[in-house]
Design an enzyme around this catalytic site. Sequence first.
Site, PDB file in Angstrom:
ATOM      1  N   LYS A   9       0.840  -1.200   0.000  1.00 34.45           N
ATOM      2  CA  LYS A   9       0.000   0.000   0.000  1.00 34.45           C
ATOM      3  C   LYS A   9       0.884   1.263   0.000  1.00 34.45           C
ATOM      4  CE  LYS A   9      -3.776  -2.329   2.470  1.00 34.45           C
ATOM      5  NZ  LYS A   9      -4.623  -2.292   3.699  1.00 34.45           N
ATOM      6  N   TYR A  49     -12.012  -2.881  -3.202  1.00 33.12           N
ATOM      7  CA  TYR A  49     -12.546  -2.910  -1.833  1.00 33.12           C
ATOM      8  C   TYR A  49     -14.070  -2.933  -1.812  1.00 33.12           C
ATOM      9  CZ  TYR A  49      -7.968  -2.354   0.344  1.00 33.12           C
ATOM     10  OH  TYR A  49      -6.676  -2.559   0.793  1.00 33.12           O
ATOM     11  N   ASN A 112      -1.735  -0.079   7.435  1.00 35.21           N
ATOM     12  CA  ASN A 112      -1.218  -1.414   7.752  1.00 35.21           C
ATOM     13  C   ASN A 112      -0.397  -2.024   6.613  1.00 35.21           C
ATOM     14  OD1 ASN A 112      -3.263  -2.096   6.039  1.00 35.21           O
ATOM     15  ND2 ASN A 112      -4.403  -3.342   7.499  1.00 35.21           N
ATOM     16  N   HIS A 115      -1.699  -5.453   1.475  1.00 37.28           N
ATOM     17  CA  HIS A 115      -2.919  -6.227   1.270  1.00 37.28           C
ATOM     18  C   HIS A 115      -2.560  -7.625   0.779  1.00 37.28           C
ATOM     19  CE1 HIS A 115      -6.851  -7.480  -0.292  1.00 37.28           C
ATOM     20  NE2 HIS A 115      -6.170  -7.941  -1.316  1.00 37.28           N
ATOM     21  N   GLU A 126      -9.174 -10.884  -7.603  1.00 32.81           N
ATOM     22  CA  GLU A 126      -8.276  -9.738  -7.481  1.00 32.81           C
ATOM     23  C   GLU A 126      -7.176  -9.762  -8.546  1.00 32.81           C
ATOM     24  OE1 GLU A 126      -9.016  -9.003  -2.689  1.00 32.81           O
ATOM     25  OE2 GLU A 126      -7.123  -9.901  -3.328  1.00 32.81           O
TER      26      GLU A 126
END
Length: 150
Positions: A9, A49, A112, A115, A126
């Site tokens: 990310k 998402y 965080n 992913h 995905e």
Amino acid sequence: MERTFIMIKPDGVQRGLIGEVIARFERKGFTLVGMKLMAVSRELAEKHYDVHKDKPFFGGLVEFITSSPVVAMVWEGENVVASGRTLIGATNPISSAPGTIRGDFGITIGRNLIHGSDAVETAQREIALWFTEPELASWTPANHGWLYED
Ligand code: GDP
Ligand code: MG
């Protein structure tokens, strides 16, 4: 062989952790079959998402993912989906075990770092969303026989 979608990310890229993340998947023995650094469109972020679209954090999450480049990757190997999640750690870095990526480098759930697909079917969805077929390379690393019995 199973494949999973892994994305570093914006916070992971900005903090100089691209190499660190790749090294952890590589030294585990998984095979990199696709990778690109890219700016993420709002449309792609919202599709990725989609399952969280009704959650209170959805707007902020889309803003965050589109705010700065990400590194999108596909990794291959036996059980790579579940094992990838183990390498990544729990969603909230404060409860992720030391030794995991989030446990070692993160503090808050909204930053965080990474992913990873949560199931084989999610991984297929995905991968198809982020990569075209020609962007993925099927290859057998020379050390295959030193990682697997057959
Ligand atoms: P993951 O599969 O471990 O990434 O976690 P989820 O699928 O549950 O959530 C997707 C992403 O949304 C997480 O990685 C976080 O970046 C973000 N997220 C989830 N829950 C929260 C929350 O309560 N607050 C905020 N700010 N972000 C969240
Ligand atoms: Mg998830």
